[in-house]
Design a protein around this motif. Sequence first.
Motif, PDB file in Angstrom:
ATOM      1  N   SER A 216     -13.036 -12.218 -10.270  1.00  0.00           N
ATOM      2  CA  SER A 216     -13.865 -12.702  -9.148  1.00  0.00           C
ATOM      3  C   SER A 216     -14.751 -11.595  -8.608  1.00  0.00           C
ATOM      4  O   SER A 216     -15.936 -11.823  -8.291  1.00  0.00           O
ATOM      5  CB  SER A 216     -12.967 -13.232  -8.032  1.00  0.00           C
ATOM      6  OG  SER A 216     -12.096 -12.208  -7.542  1.00  0.00           O
ATOM      7  N   ASN A 372     -16.317 -20.045  -5.084  1.00  0.00           N
ATOM      8  CA  ASN A 372     -14.883 -20.193  -5.390  1.00  0.00           C
ATOM      9  C   ASN A 372     -14.500 -19.365  -6.618  1.00  0.00           C
ATOM     10  O   ASN A 372     -13.874 -19.860  -7.573  1.00  0.00           O
ATOM     11  CB  ASN A 372     -14.525 -21.675  -5.618  1.00  0.00           C
ATOM     12  CG  ASN A 372     -13.030 -21.882  -5.757  1.00  0.00           C
ATOM     13  OD1 ASN A 372     -12.229 -21.114  -5.220  1.00  0.00           O
ATOM     14  ND2 ASN A 372     -12.627 -22.912  -6.495  1.00  0.00           N
ATOM     15  N   GLN A 375     -10.884 -18.662  -8.544  1.00  0.00           N
ATOM     16  CA  GLN A 375     -10.355 -19.505  -9.615  1.00  0.00           C
ATOM     17  C   GLN A 375     -10.358 -18.778 -10.959  1.00  0.00           C
ATOM     18  O   GLN A 375      -9.632 -19.158 -11.881  1.00  0.00           O
ATOM     19  CB  GLN A 375     -11.180 -20.780  -9.739  1.00  0.00           C
ATOM     20  CG  GLN A 375     -12.633 -20.540 -10.164  1.00  0.00           C
ATOM     21  CD  GLN A 375     -13.438 -21.810 -10.290  1.00  0.00           C
ATOM     22  OE1 GLN A 375     -13.063 -22.721 -11.037  1.00  0.00           O
ATOM     23  NE2 GLN A 375     -14.549 -21.894  -9.559  1.00  0.00           N
ATOM     24  N   TYR A 376     -11.189 -17.733 -11.100  1.00  0.00           N
ATOM     25  CA  TYR A 376     -11.270 -17.013 -12.359  1.00  0.00           C
ATOM     26  C   TYR A 376     -10.266 -15.870 -12.465  1.00  0.00           C
ATOM     27  O   TYR A 376     -10.133 -15.264 -13.539  1.00  0.00           O
ATOM     28  CB  TYR A 376     -12.679 -16.466 -12.562  1.00  0.00           C
ATOM     29  CG  TYR A 376     -13.748 -17.537 -12.624  1.00  0.00           C
ATOM     30  CD1 TYR A 376     -13.779 -18.451 -13.677  1.00  0.00           C
ATOM     31  CD2 TYR A 376     -14.709 -17.661 -11.624  1.00  0.00           C
ATOM     32  CE1 TYR A 376     -14.742 -19.436 -13.737  1.00  0.00           C
ATOM     33  CE2 TYR A 376     -15.681 -18.637 -11.673  1.00  0.00           C
ATOM     34  CZ  TYR A 376     -15.694 -19.527 -12.727  1.00  0.00           C
ATOM     35  OH  TYR A 376     -16.655 -20.505 -12.766  1.00  0.00           O
TER      36      TYR A 376
END
Length: 377
Positions: A216, A372, A375-376
């Motif tokens: 992120s 968002n 999520q990674y």
Amino acid sequence: MIKTVFNNQVISILLLGLIFFAFSSQKFNRFTFNVEYVAKAQVGDEVKFVFHVGDNVHRVKVYSDNRSLGTAFVASNKAIFPFLFSYSGVKQLKFIGISSNNDTVNVSYGEIVITGKIFQNDVITYERKNAQSDNNVVASNDVNLPKDAVSEYLFPNRVNTSLRFPPTPNEDPFGKNQNVYATAIGHPTADEARNFIADISTDAQFLSRKYQIPASIVIAMAALESGYGFSRNAVYANNFLGIKQWKGNNSNAYQLKGQPDEHEGKVQILKITDEGQYIYDEENRPDNWYKRFNSRADCMTFLVEEIFLHKTGLWKRDYSDITRFYQGQIAEGVDKYSAAYTFVYSIGQKGYSHKGGKYYADRIMKLVDKYNLIQYD
């Protein structure tokens, strides 16, 4: 009666044939994935990869020797991806067709032979060109244009793009110093920003899994530092992360001329215009050189391996203790968002941003929230 039945059978067969042909054509159109390019090119020459793809392909990612070169976006079942190879050799190519849902739907392979000497990346000079002119007209070098002339700065001829940047003091004494950090005029659009995030996330996740660093933060840093791929550094030097070249040989570095002095008056001022803009002595300042990379993937790998992990000591500051602390937090069950914030705050505080940890972390986490990106991780 027999003749009627025979005719009906013929008609049925013809109809089935037409249906099969229509279905086959539709299927062929959906799953087409062809690429055209030259078999051999010289170092520094532009190679165009031309894709003819089916309806299921939204964009195509291009790889050379497992390194991402970038992405071509599809319009009317066609995409064109130009690239300048900087090093000679036989390049193993891979092309991945990706749907609008970010699913891999096609993969193709190939190779290209690049010959010649290593491309010495000289300092790029800007050219003036009337904004009303046709893109095929050679750029004018007339420096006596009135200051209110409708003119803009384009990439050099060797870069095949119509992107334009706002002028800086180095290019025009009536420009502004902060314009050197501006993105290309009119870019990025909202769609371009989202596509950049979707495209770079694959590379960031690969590095995250390999080295246990927050994907992120890497994605957000690249988006912020490069203006989603539309900054001068990103386009001219494949430098998406603001990585400086502080010392050593600058033959493979890019000089970002016209930027403000970040070192409290240490850079010599040649002139201050009536509008209050500063013209610096560009030839003798150490703070406006940036590392030039062969691809975006190379830039991201350098960030992780040399800056975050300090593997070879090529980077002047050692951030590996921050990386180990992040890894320890994840192992202890600290939530990913808190660990990511601590990570980016710490690297900013240690010197990655001259404006400090909180300033940098707040800007980075704003993008993490917007897209968002946790999520990674």
